[in-house]
Motif scaffolding. Sequence first.
Motif, PDB file in Angstrom:
ATOM      1  N   LYS A  38       5.020   5.771  -5.341  1.00 39.70           N
ATOM      2  CA  LYS A  38       4.789   5.966  -6.911  1.00 39.70           C
ATOM      3  C   LYS A  38       4.328   7.363  -7.223  1.00 39.70           C
ATOM      4  O   LYS A  38       4.826   7.933  -8.207  1.00 39.70           O
ATOM      5  CB  LYS A  38       3.862   4.810  -7.329  1.00 39.70           C
ATOM      6  N   PRO A  39       3.257   7.834  -6.521  1.00 40.42           N
ATOM      7  CA  PRO A  39       2.963   9.203  -6.802  1.00 40.42           C
ATOM      8  C   PRO A  39       4.081  10.286  -6.676  1.00 40.42           C
ATOM      9  O   PRO A  39       4.417  11.148  -7.746  1.00 40.42           O
ATOM     10  CB  PRO A  39       2.064   9.556  -5.706  1.00 40.42           C
ATOM     11  N   HIS A  65       0.766  -1.282  -0.090  1.00 42.13           N
ATOM     12  CA  HIS A  65       0.043  -0.018  -0.250  1.00 42.13           C
ATOM     13  C   HIS A  65       0.656   1.267  -0.064  1.00 42.13           C
ATOM     14  O   HIS A  65       0.593   2.166  -0.831  1.00 42.13           O
ATOM     15  CB  HIS A  65      -1.010   0.122   1.153  1.00 42.13           C
ATOM     16  N   THR A  66       1.822   1.415   0.655  1.00 43.13           N
ATOM     17  CA  THR A  66       2.810   2.522   0.720  1.00 43.13           C
ATOM     18  C   THR A  66       3.420   2.768  -0.565  1.00 43.13           C
ATOM     19  O   THR A  66       3.466   3.936  -0.890  1.00 43.13           O
ATOM     20  CB  THR A  66       3.791   2.375   2.075  1.00 43.13           C
ATOM     21  N   SER A  67       3.763   1.770  -1.164  1.00 40.55           N
ATOM     22  CA  SER A  67       4.457   2.087  -2.277  1.00 40.55           C
ATOM     23  C   SER A  67       3.586   2.558  -3.328  1.00 40.55           C
ATOM     24  O   SER A  67       3.729   3.404  -4.111  1.00 40.55           O
ATOM     25  CB  SER A  67       4.869   0.794  -2.869  1.00 40.55           C
ATOM     26  N   ASP A  68       2.098   1.911  -3.397  1.00 38.49           N
ATOM     27  CA  ASP A  68       1.231   2.383  -4.359  1.00 38.49           C
ATOM     28  C   ASP A  68       0.750   3.873  -4.034  1.00 38.49           C
ATOM     29  O   ASP A  68       0.424   4.592  -4.886  1.00 38.49           O
ATOM     30  CB  ASP A  68       0.000   1.572  -4.421  1.00 38.49           C
ATOM     31  N   THR A  69       0.618   4.163  -2.684  1.00 35.94           N
ATOM     32  CA  THR A  69      -0.051   5.514  -2.579  1.00 35.94           C
ATOM     33  C   THR A  69       0.834   6.782  -2.097  1.00 35.94           C
ATOM     34  O   THR A  69       0.650   7.790  -1.771  1.00 35.94           O
ATOM     35  CB  THR A  69      -0.891   5.273  -1.196  1.00 35.94           C
ATOM     36  N   ILE A 104      -7.617  10.882  -7.352  1.00 38.76           N
ATOM     37  CA  ILE A 104      -7.220  11.536  -8.482  1.00 38.76           C
ATOM     38  C   ILE A 104      -6.035  12.531  -8.120  1.00 38.76           C
ATOM     39  O   ILE A 104      -6.333  13.645  -7.358  1.00 38.76           O
ATOM     40  CB  ILE A 104      -8.123  12.110  -9.399  1.00 38.76           C
ATOM     41  N   LEU A 105      -4.905  12.630  -8.492  1.00 38.38           N
ATOM     42  CA  LEU A 105      -3.988  13.572  -8.327  1.00 38.38           C
ATOM     43  C   LEU A 105      -3.525  14.010  -9.725  1.00 38.38           C
ATOM     44  O   LEU A 105      -3.131  13.388 -10.761  1.00 38.38           O
ATOM     45  CB  LEU A 105      -2.672  12.604  -7.844  1.00 38.38           C
ATOM     46  N   THR A 106      -3.465  15.355  -9.824  1.00 31.91           N
ATOM     47  CA  THR A 106      -3.243  16.132 -10.855  1.00 31.91           C
ATOM     48  C   THR A 106      -2.221  17.326 -10.481  1.00 31.91           C
ATOM     49  O   THR A 106      -1.909  17.449  -9.406  1.00 31.91           O
ATOM     50  CB  THR A 106      -4.499  16.797 -11.533  1.00 31.91           C
ATOM     51  N   SER A 107      -1.818  17.932 -11.756  1.00 30.20           N
ATOM     52  CA  SER A 107      -0.914  19.284 -11.431  1.00 30.20           C
ATOM     53  C   SER A 107       0.366  18.757 -10.691  1.00 30.20           C
ATOM     54  O   SER A 107       0.785  19.593  -9.786  1.00 30.20           O
ATOM     55  CB  SER A 107      -1.347  20.287 -10.841  1.00 30.20           C
ATOM     56  N   PRO A 108       1.228  17.868 -11.520  1.00 25.12           N
ATOM     57  CA  PRO A 108       2.472  17.822 -10.852  1.00 25.12           C
ATOM     58  C   PRO A 108       3.647  18.887 -10.930  1.00 25.12           C
ATOM     59  O   PRO A 108       3.528  19.617 -11.987  1.00 25.12           O
ATOM     60  CB  PRO A 108       3.150  16.413 -11.740  1.00 25.12           C
ATOM     61  N   ARG A 109       4.075  19.112  -9.653  1.00 29.70           N
ATOM     62  CA  ARG A 109       5.286  20.099  -9.885  1.00 29.70           C
ATOM     63  C   ARG A 109       6.227  19.909  -8.762  1.00 29.70           C
ATOM     64  O   ARG A 109       6.050  19.532  -7.765  1.00 29.70           O
ATOM     65  CB  ARG A 109       4.446  21.648  -9.682  1.00 29.70           C
ATOM     66  N   ASN A 110       7.391  19.963  -8.980  1.00 32.94           N
ATOM     67  CA  ASN A 110       8.435  19.862  -8.502  1.00 32.94           C
ATOM     68  C   ASN A 110       8.556  18.509  -7.352  1.00 32.94           C
ATOM     69  O   ASN A 110       8.646  18.372  -6.022  1.00 32.94           O
ATOM     70  CB  ASN A 110       8.781  20.915  -7.267  1.00 32.94           C
ATOM     71  N   GLY A 111       8.182  17.524  -8.151  1.00 32.48           N
ATOM     72  CA  GLY A 111       8.128  16.152  -7.499  1.00 32.48           C
ATOM     73  C   GLY A 111       6.930  15.645  -6.685  1.00 32.48           C
ATOM     74  O   GLY A 111       7.178  14.807  -5.863  1.00 32.48           O
ATOM     75  N   GLU A 112       5.816  16.640  -6.802  1.00 31.25           N
ATOM     76  CA  GLU A 112       4.682  16.354  -5.927  1.00 31.25           C
ATOM     77  C   GLU A 112       3.389  16.559  -6.791  1.00 31.25           C
ATOM     78  O   GLU A 112       3.468  17.499  -7.774  1.00 31.25           O
ATOM     79  CB  GLU A 112       4.838  16.784  -4.623  1.00 31.25           C
ATOM     80  N   TYR A 113       2.271  16.145  -6.454  1.00 27.17           N
ATOM     81  CA  TYR A 113       1.154  16.552  -7.252  1.00 27.17           C
ATOM     82  C   TYR A 113       0.246  17.366  -6.227  1.00 27.17           C
ATOM     83  O   TYR A 113       0.269  17.366  -5.075  1.00 27.17           O
ATOM     84  CB  TYR A 113       0.107  15.197  -7.106  1.00 27.17           C
ATOM     85  N   ARG A 114       0.123  18.796  -6.984  1.00 27.28           N
ATOM     86  CA  ARG A 114      -0.685  19.750  -6.330  1.00 27.28           C
ATOM     87  C   ARG A 114      -1.951  19.844  -5.814  1.00 27.28           C
ATOM     88  O   ARG A 114      -2.723  20.433  -5.141  1.00 27.28           O
ATOM     89  CB  ARG A 114      -0.134  21.031  -6.923  1.00 27.28           C
ATOM     90  N   ALA A 115      -2.637  19.080  -6.822  1.00 27.27           N
ATOM     91  CA  ALA A 115      -3.950  18.666  -6.543  1.00 27.27           C
ATOM     92  C   ALA A 115      -4.680  17.281  -6.302  1.00 27.27           C
ATOM     93  O   ALA A 115      -4.107  16.454  -6.854  1.00 27.27           O
ATOM     94  CB  ALA A 115      -4.958  19.157  -7.772  1.00 27.27           C
ATOM     95  N   PRO A 120       0.957  13.906 -15.859  1.00 28.02           N
ATOM     96  CA  PRO A 120      -0.261  14.745 -15.802  1.00 28.02           C
ATOM     97  C   PRO A 120      -1.196  14.139 -14.839  1.00 28.02           C
ATOM     98  O   PRO A 120      -1.695  15.159 -13.948  1.00 28.02           O
ATOM     99  CB  PRO A 120      -0.637  15.273 -16.903  1.00 28.02           C
ATOM    100  N   VAL A 121      -1.566  13.162 -14.835  1.00 25.08           N
ATOM    101  CA  VAL A 121      -2.786  12.670 -14.148  1.00 25.08           C
ATOM    102  C   VAL A 121      -2.488  11.208 -13.394  1.00 25.08           C
ATOM    103  O   VAL A 121      -1.883  10.137 -14.306  1.00 25.08           O
ATOM    104  CB  VAL A 121      -4.005  12.446 -14.900  1.00 25.08           C
ATOM    105  N   TYR A 122      -2.610  11.136 -12.138  1.00 27.66           N
ATOM    106  CA  TYR A 122      -2.265   9.654 -11.400  1.00 27.66           C
ATOM    107  C   TYR A 122      -3.698   9.178 -10.692  1.00 27.66           C
ATOM    108  O   TYR A 122      -3.855  10.068  -9.911  1.00 27.66           O
ATOM    109  CB  TYR A 122      -1.134   9.627 -10.748  1.00 27.66           C
ATOM    110  N   VAL A 123      -4.036   8.278 -11.222  1.00 31.52           N
ATOM    111  CA  VAL A 123      -5.349   7.855 -10.472  1.00 31.52           C
ATOM    112  C   VAL A 123      -5.101   6.763  -9.658  1.00 31.52           C
ATOM    113  O   VAL A 123      -4.651   5.423 -10.232  1.00 31.52           O
ATOM    114  CB  VAL A 123      -6.481   7.298 -11.554  1.00 31.52           C
ATOM    115  N   ILE A 124      -5.500   6.477  -8.399  1.00 31.15           N
ATOM    116  CA  ILE A 124      -5.358   5.400  -7.455  1.00 31.15           C
ATOM    117  C   ILE A 124      -6.892   4.854  -6.991  1.00 31.15           C
ATOM    118  O   ILE A 124      -7.582   5.510  -6.438  1.00 31.15           O
ATOM    119  CB  ILE A 124      -4.527   5.724  -6.262  1.00 31.15           C
ATOM    120  N   GLY A 125      -6.841   3.671  -7.257  1.00 34.90           N
ATOM    121  CA  GLY A 125      -7.943   2.795  -6.818  1.00 34.90           C
ATOM    122  C   GLY A 125      -7.677   2.323  -5.541  1.00 34.90           C
ATOM    123  O   GLY A 125      -6.950   1.196  -5.573  1.00 34.90           O
TER     124      GLY A 125
END
Length: 72
Positions: free
Chosen positions: A15-16, A8-12, A39-50, A25-30
């Motif tokens: 990996k993000p 779980h830690t690797s996936d959540t 739903i993670l979006t808006s990557p910047r500087n190694g992290e998703y901002r949204a 640009p978009v990473y979706v985790i079930g």
Amino acid sequence: MEITSTNHTSDTVDKPVAYAGVGVPVYVIGDRKRREVVILTSPRNGEYRARVVYRPGESFWLPESIGAKVEL
């Protein structure tokens, strides 16, 4: 899109960070453990901002770049 496994830690967490770092640009985790879709979006500087979370009973559209409706 990622469906969580026994690691779980690797996936959540791991990996993000990796995917945001290379500009995916978009990473979706079930998330099976938490019974939600993240739903993670808006990557910047190694992290998703949204980050948006959906739970059972909710419907939503994936970002336009993917363009699909999902019902939980």
